[in-house]
Design an enzyme around this catalytic site. Structure first.
Site, short mmCIF file in Angstrom:
data_model
loop_
_atom_site.label_atom_id
_atom_site.label_comp_id
_atom_site.label_asym_id
_atom_site.label_seq_id
_atom_site.Cartn_x
_atom_site.Cartn_y
_atom_site.Cartn_z
N LYS A 1 0.93 -1.15 -0.09
CA LYS A 1 0.13 0.00 0.01
C LYS A 1 1.08 1.24 -0.01
CE LYS A 1 -1.77 2.60 3.09
NZ LYS A 1 -1.75 3.93 2.04
N GLU B 1 11.05 1.69 9.55
CA GLU B 1 11.77 2.81 9.31
C GLU B 1 10.97 4.00 9.72
OE1 GLU B 1 14.88 2.65 8.50
OE2 GLU B 1 14.94 0.63 7.92
N CYS C 1 13.54 11.27 6.12
CA CYS C 1 13.75 11.30 7.32
C CYS C 1 15.31 11.19 7.78
CB CYS C 1 13.27 9.54 7.78
SG CYS C 1 13.68 8.72 6.34
N GLU D 1 10.64 16.59 14.64
CA GLU D 1 10.97 16.45 13.41
C GLU D 1 10.44 17.86 12.44
OE1 GLU D 1 10.10 12.83 11.33
OE2 GLU D 1 12.02 12.84 10.05
P1 ADP Z 1 3.76 10.52 6.87
O1 ADP Z 1 3.96 11.75 7.93
O2 ADP Z 1 4.84 10.35 5.96
O3 ADP Z 1 2.52 10.62 5.93
P2 ADP Z 1 2.30 8.30 7.93
O4 ADP Z 1 3.10 7.30 9.03
O5 ADP Z 1 1.19 8.91 8.15
O6 ADP Z 1 3.63 9.13 7.65
O7 ADP Z 1 2.00 7.61 6.72
C1 ADP Z 1 3.25 6.55 5.81
C2 ADP Z 1 2.21 5.37 5.44
O8 ADP Z 1 1.69 4.66 6.21
C3 ADP Z 1 1.33 6.10 4.21
O9 ADP Z 1 1.25 5.15 3.19
C4 ADP Z 1 0.17 5.96 5.12
O10 ADP Z 1 -1.01 5.96 4.35
C5 ADP Z 1 0.18 4.85 5.97
N1 ADP Z 1 -0.62 4.88 7.19
C6 ADP Z 1 -0.96 5.78 7.96
N2 ADP Z 1 -1.71 5.47 8.96
C7 ADP Z 1 -1.78 4.10 8.90
C8 ADP Z 1 -2.38 2.82 9.78
N3 ADP Z 1 -3.12 3.25 10.85
N4 ADP Z 1 -2.32 1.83 9.17
C9 ADP Z 1 -1.66 1.38 8.23
N5 ADP Z 1 -0.92 2.50 7.46
C10 ADP Z 1 -1.12 3.65 7.64
#
Ligand code: ADP
Length: 480
Positions: A174, A249, A283, A384
């Site tokens: 995803k 990561e 990051c 960050e």
């Molecule tokens: P960023 O701040 O870089 O957007 P996130 O951690 O929000 O970081 O998102 C990184 C990835 O994790 C994206 O693909 C996002 O859709 C996914 N993501 C966010 N929340 C969830 C969750 N609860 N479960 C699975 N994937 C998630």
């Protein structure tokens, strides 16, 4: 309306079960650059089932045969690198040159792991007993769920998928829904490379729905995630219930230390790369710049001169070095750090403002920003900052700067510039970070380990370390 880009499940391009779609916008211009299917847990489940069924054959295929698919994919990604780069620039704003570099780097991952697929060695272990033969063999962990962020929309995918496939795992990916178009294109290339049905699956879905399905579905053996520390912790907690394997990561807060004996021109050049690449949305981006007090004025002058020559703009335009931030929320987050620093006595000596006129009017642009008179109570020193903002902090002593540099819950990347060889090692060994750039502002390579200490993550990507993370060790004891 443009063609709706679909998910790739069991070798077919399919719409979301819900029929929902999502528009993707260019953060430089606000224009809609694509529409994708936007699913939920039902699509995730379908893809997991497909990957689970495909696992049996794929995992038993000799590494040399898995290697052939990956080599073919390498060629296809190289052939279409400009197209992938254009998509990345359009959907998340990075300068075209950087995007192309990323596409080539992604291709290199497929080639490197194509080679590695042939080198999954086990071990024979001497027995205490003359009638026994002991062996440790390596086997793929199983179905891998990969979740990737928007800041490196192609390379993050490649870095996870390439070693997973090489190891014999099947994958459900995803990507971030801010930047799914280049991932879709990459999967079109995977289809062209001819991977058997179900070996690689792309799900475009609501993050939490996808995450919940992955966590509760027993067919998923491993989660590999790049993103925020908050979401990473949530996935780690959830994964614990079934003891799923995890690679994480997460966030960073990189210090960059310039010692009094550093080559200042090289340090400014390295710093520029570490801070402004991808508009500071990495990051491993520098978050705190420590400069020895005897050279801080000279360094700052050179840095400001460099920034005066730096063009901010739409990543698709020639000469642009800093693109927009990915969306309004991201921009507001960075602006809040600048506001907070100013309120607490920080002085903005360069930039500091959102760009709103003319060509900037529809995008999320921020001037590269330099702040001095920084104090430890400012958010920029411990949260960050995902943007082109530099807090400069002068220091006197090596020991003191190392203490400041390590005083964080993060531990991903750190940088230092010095001409003293002893200090190079002393400092590199003292910094509590997983990646150290010594006189090097761009320390990442396909074949090298990438990952963090402390709350920056768990496990390593890159090189043979990534292969390990997709393999289990099985012990076989045989009486003869
Ligand atoms: P960023 O701040 O870089 O957007 P996130 O951690 O929000 O970081 O998102 C990184 C990835 O994790 C994206 O693909 C996002 O859709 C996914 N993501 C966010 N929340 C969830 C969750 N609860 N479960 C699975 N994937 C998630």
């Amino acid at each position: 309306m443009s063609e709706i880009k679909k998910m790739y499940i069991r070798g077919e391009w399919v719409e979301a079960e819900s029929g929902e779609t999502l528009e993707v916008f260019n953060p430089a211009t606000g224009e809609c650059v694509g529409v994708v299917s936007y699913g939920d847990e039902r699509d995730a489940k379908k893809a997991i089932d497909a990957a689970h069924e495909a696992f049996k054959e794929w995992s038993r295929l000799p590494g040399r045969q898995r290697s052939k698919y990956l080599t073919k994919l390498y060629g296809l990604v190289m052939k279409h690198r400009n197209e992938l780069a254009e998509l990345m620039s359009a959907e998340m704003g990075k300068p075209f040159g950087e995007a192309k570099f990323e596409a080539v780097g992604s291709a290199d991952n497929f080639l490197w792991y194509a080679e590695e697929a042939k080198r999954i060695y086990g071990e024979t272990i001497p027995s205490y007993d003359g009638n026994k033969r002991l062996m440790a063999i390596k086997q793929p962990v199983g179905v891998v769920a990969a979740i990737t962020p928007w800041n490196f929309p192609v390379n993050m995918v490649a870095r996870k998928i390439a070693p997973a496939l090489a190891a014999g795992c099947t994958v459900v990916l995803k990507p971030a829904m801010e930047s799914p178009l280049s991932a879709v294109r990459l999967f079109e290339l995977m289809e062209e490379a001819g991977f058997p049905k179900g070996v690689v699956n792309l799900v475009l879905a609501k993050a939490e729905k996808f995450g919940d399905e992955v966590l509760q579905n027993r067919k998923v053996a491993k989660i590999t995630f790049t993103g925020s520390t908050a979401v990473g912790k949530h996935l780690m907690e959830g994964a614990a219930k079934q003891v799923k394997r995890i690679s994480m990561e997460l966030g960073g807060h990189a210090p960059f230390i310039v010692f009094e004996d550093a080559d200042l021109d090289a340090a400014v050049a390295g710093f520029f790369e570490s801070k402004f690449r991808n508009s500071g949305q990495m990051c491993i981006s520098t978050n705190r710049l420590y400069v020895h007090e005897s050279v801080v004025d000279a360094f700052t002058e050179k840095l400001v001169a460099r920034l005066k020559k730096t063009k901010v703009g739409d990543g698709r335009q020639k000469g642009v070095e800093i693109g927009p931030l990915v969306d309004e929320e991201a921009l507001n987050g960075v602006m809040e750090h600048i506001r907070d620093a100013k309120e607490k006595g920080g002085r903005v000596i360069f930039g500091g403002n959102r760009l709103t006129e003319g060509e900037y009017s529809k995008g999320f642009f921020l001037e590269p920003t330099v702040i001095t008179h920084v104090t430890p109570d400012m958010k920029i020193t411990y949260e960050e900052t995902f943007g082109p903002v530099v807090p400069i902090i002068p220091f006197k002593e090596e020991e003191a700067v190392l203490e400041m540099a390590n005083d964080t819950r993060y531990g991903l990347a750190a940088y230092c510039y010095t001409k003293d060889n002893s200090r190079c090692f002393r400092v590199a060994e003292s910094l509590e970070y997983g990646i150290i750039g010594v006189n090097d502002g761009t320390p990442t390579q396909t074949q090298a380990p990438f990952g963090g200490l402390k709350e920056s993550g768990l496990g390593r990507e890159g090189g043979r370390y990534a292969m390990e993370s997709f393999l289990e060790t099985k012990f076989i004891s045989m009486s003869i």
